[in-house]
Design a protein around this motif. Structure first.
Motif, PDB file in Angstrom:
ATOM      1  N   LEU A  47      -7.057  -0.543   5.978  1.00  0.00           N
ATOM      2  CA  LEU A  47      -6.387  -1.234   5.058  1.00  0.00           C
ATOM      3  C   LEU A  47      -4.846  -1.511   5.418  1.00  0.00           C
ATOM      4  CD1 LEU A  47      -7.817   0.408   1.710  1.00  0.00           C
ATOM      5  CD2 LEU A  47      -8.496  -1.725   2.624  1.00  0.00           C
ATOM      6  N   SER A  48      -4.289  -2.693   5.151  1.00  0.00           N
ATOM      7  CA  SER A  48      -3.179  -2.884   5.649  1.00  0.00           C
ATOM      8  C   SER A  48      -2.645  -2.310   7.054  1.00  0.00           C
ATOM      9  CB  SER A  48      -1.799  -2.381   4.495  1.00  0.00           C
ATOM     10  OG  SER A  48      -2.113  -3.177   3.334  1.00  0.00           O
ATOM     11  N   GLY A  49      -3.526  -2.078   7.857  1.00  0.00           N
ATOM     12  CA  GLY A  49      -3.405  -1.763   9.242  1.00  0.00           C
ATOM     13  C   GLY A  49      -3.457  -0.195   9.451  1.00  0.00           C
TER      14      GLY A  49
ATOM     15  N   PRO B 214      -4.126  -9.044  -2.106  1.00  0.00           N
ATOM     16  CA  PRO B 214      -5.420  -9.379  -2.156  1.00  0.00           C
ATOM     17  C   PRO B 214      -6.380  -9.245  -0.832  1.00  0.00           C
ATOM     18  CG  PRO B 214      -3.849 -11.391  -1.604  1.00  0.00           C
ATOM     19  CD  PRO B 214      -3.104  -9.982  -1.975  1.00  0.00           C
ATOM     20  N   ASP B 215      -5.755  -9.206   0.310  1.00  0.00           N
ATOM     21  CA  ASP B 215      -6.645  -9.002   1.581  1.00  0.00           C
ATOM     22  C   ASP B 215      -7.388  -7.440   1.595  1.00  0.00           C
ATOM     23  OD1 ASP B 215      -5.972 -11.388   2.613  1.00  0.00           O
ATOM     24  OD2 ASP B 215      -4.310 -10.749   3.900  1.00  0.00           O
ATOM     25  N   ASP B 216      -6.694  -6.542   1.212  1.00  0.00           N
ATOM     26  CA  ASP B 216      -7.130  -5.231   1.015  1.00  0.00           C
ATOM     27  C   ASP B 216      -8.016  -5.033  -0.142  1.00  0.00           C
ATOM     28  OD1 ASP B 216      -5.535  -4.234   3.243  1.00  0.00           O
ATOM     29  OD2 ASP B 216      -4.167  -3.336   2.001  1.00  0.00           O
TER      30      ASP B 216
ATOM     31  N   ILE C 274       0.887  -1.361   0.100  1.00  0.00           N
ATOM     32  CA  ILE C 274      -0.306  -0.053   0.072  1.00  0.00           C
ATOM     33  C   ILE C 274       0.930   1.439   0.012  1.00  0.00           C
ATOM     34  CG2 ILE C 274      -0.260   0.183   2.402  1.00  0.00           C
ATOM     35  CD1 ILE C 274      -3.171   1.084   2.138  1.00  0.00           C
ATOM     36  N   PHE C 275       0.637   2.285  -0.595  1.00  0.00           N
ATOM     37  CA  PHE C 275       0.947   3.649  -0.569  1.00  0.00           C
ATOM     38  C   PHE C 275      -0.005   4.603  -0.728  1.00  0.00           C
ATOM     39  CE2 PHE C 275       2.019   2.511  -5.090  1.00  0.00           C
ATOM     40  CZ  PHE C 275       1.631   3.630  -5.676  1.00  0.00           C
ATOM     41  N   ARG C 276       0.303   5.803  -0.525  1.00  0.00           N
ATOM     42  CA  ARG C 276      -0.797   6.954  -0.773  1.00  0.00           C
ATOM     43  C   ARG C 276      -0.161   7.908  -1.588  1.00  0.00           C
ATOM     44  NH1 ARG C 276       2.523  10.661   0.138  1.00  0.00           N
ATOM     45  NH2 ARG C 276       3.521  10.830   2.268  1.00  0.00           N
TER      46      ARG C 276
END
Length: 508
Positions: A393-395, A83-85, A67-69
């Motif tokens: 998402l992703s903690g 896949p979890d997110d 993940i990144f923003r």
């Protein structure tokens, strides 16, 4: 002058504080991502060409795990490729609405199935679902097989020379979607217009990417004044004219029977009369279903135009893209090509008859090759949704109002999900090797409630074309997978041509 400069700096500092120190920004900036620049945030990072933009995504994916923003001004987005997110976002109707990026498609696709949401989407999806039932797809099949044979004839004319397969495959898929889902065969005049249509789609999608990369162009009143915006209007007129003619021709064929003058006309008149008397479930084309729904008051003329524009684009461009990359891979992977040919020989033997739907169902290894090609080169490389509520998402707590970009291309190349992920290995999709794979690790047709409604048709079309080609030709590589370069686009667009040779096979 000094006072003016100081005042200007003060205003910039104030705006920077408003942009990057509000509660939304503070929450989102906790997520890892590229460094925020004074005032501009990350906006300058994506002010790139389409090819550079695609390469940038590679670099960011290698830097940030899962993940990144991205954040600039009041615009915030997270990019996910685990896949979890992805399951959280695409499996639920909660995240049903598409992100702001899709508004750039509004002048083209309006409120068609791709862009609509809520009750309108549910209503349209309900109308259209029956057009893609397997029993209806079987009625499309003769049109698919006819076009596969036309594809073979066009390749025979290449005489084993190196050719660019992109225009040939796009002509095949455009004719196929017109004749199957739209029930309209392109005559010579329409075929000429089809070339302009394909070029117009390429140009319009390019303007959309340019708009995405420049946050200033996100503003309609700015974009519409630019040369890019004016260019888009010009090409949208070409697209609209072509699809309007497709609708017009189908209406003429099924609604207004004419006096028959010869045997061909008698057959046509009989077909029209049978259409008018038939049950809705027996309609042969998606466009027939829409015209019938209009007569029942379920959709209006503008709605038909929206859906035809949507399905013409998705049914032509994405399938052509998938076909191109599968041909390239099979040309470069001789062992896999030989296995497919052996499978086809087992089905057809010495018989050069046309393939049937039952034959396609027996092409299990070819199906594995198609699936593996769609893994490595998904025709739609990313999708995007709006996050309407605070979501983890992703903690990381992702605040409501964030846009979520799902990078399917990078998901499919994750070594944790696919061992030796860059290797073409069709055996990955054998039933025994698919056990235990995450349900959201492989998304060539998206997933969840908003999955691709035409995915079964696309698979049948790819099988029909590829099996016909491989029964008639040996694929000789020219362009290698390592030669491929991509540009950010609505589909996985290759930069430059894709070359290969087709050597005539002899029936044994």
């Amino acid at each position: 002058m000094l006072t003016v400069i100081l005042l200007f700096i003060l205003i910039l500092c104030l705006l920077h504080f408003l942009f990057y120190h509000n509660s939304f920004a503070k929450s989102l900036l906790i997520v890892p991502g590229p460094q925020i620049k004074f005032f501009f945030g990350n906006s300058l990072d994506i002010l790139l060409t389409a090819e550079e933009l695609f390469t940038l995504s590679y670099r960011w994916v290698s830097l940030y795990k899962g993940i990144f923003r991205f954040y600039a001004y009041f615009h915030g987005a997270v990019c996910i490729y685990n896949p979890d997110d992805i399951e959280i976002i695409v499996s639920s109707m909660k995240y049903h609405e598409k992100s702001v990026i899709y508004k750039f498609l509004k002048p083209w696709l309006k409120d068609g199935l791709l862009l609509s949401h809520g009750s309108k989407w549910q209503h349209r999806r309900k109308i259209l679902t029956s057009a893609f039932h397997f029993n209806v797809l079987q009625k499309y099949y003769p049109a698919l097989e006819d076009n596969s044979q036309r594809l073979i004839k066009s390749l025979q004319n290449t005489n084993g020379k190196s050719i660019d397969i992109i225009p040939i495959s796009s002509e095949y898929t455009l004719n196929t979607i017109c004749e199957s889902a739209m029930g309209t065969q392109l005559n010579a005049e329409a075929a000429s217009a089809g070339k302009l249509y394909k070029q117009a789609i390429y140009e319009v999608t390019n303007t959309i990417v340019q708009r995405f990369a420049n946050l200033l162009l996100h503003l309609d009143f700015v974009f519409n004044k630019t040369s890019v915006g004016k260019k888009q209007v010009k090409y949208l007129e070409v697209i609209r004219k072509f699809t309007e003619n497709v609708i017009k021709e189908r209406r003429k064929r099924i609604i207004n029977p004419t006096m028959a003058k010869n045997d061909s006309d008698l057959d046509e008149k009989k077909e029209k009369e049978e259409y008018l008397l038939s049950n809705k479930k027996n309609r042969n084309a998606m466009l027939d279903l829409l015209i019938s729904a209009e007569r029942d008051g379920l959709i209006d003329d503008a709605g038909i135009q929206e859906e035809v524009d949507t399905f013409m684009f998705e049914g032509y461009d994405t399938t052509a893209t998938g076909l191109n990359y599968c041909l390239v891979l099979l040309a470069n992977e001789q062992e896999a090509q030989d296995k497919v040919v052996a499978e086809l020989n087992g089905i057809f033997g010495d018989d050069n008859r046309l393939a049937t739907i039952d034959d396609l169902n027996k092409m299990r290894y070819l199906e594995c090759c198609i699936k593996e090609s769609l893994r490595l080169y998904p025709p739609v490389p990313f999708i995007s949704r709006k996050v309407p509520v605070d979501t983890v998402l992703s903690g990381y707590k992702i605040p409501a109002g964030t846009y979520c970009h799902i990078h399917i291309y990078h998901l499919h190349r994750d070594e944790h999900l696919f061992k030796n992920a860059l290797k073409f290995d069709p055996d990955r999709f054998l039933p025994a090797n698919s056990v235990g794979r995450h349900n959201y690790a492989y998304l060539p047709f998206s997933a969840g409630p908003r999955n691709c409604i035409g995915q079964k048709l696309a698979m049948i079309e790819l099988k029909s074309a590829l099996s016909a080609v491989l029964r008639n030709f040996k694929l000789i590589p020219v362009t290698k997978p390592t030669d491929l370069r991509f540009a950010a686009d609505l589909v996985l667009r290759s930069v430059g041509p894709i070359h290969m040779k087709f050597m005539k096979r002899s029936f044994v």
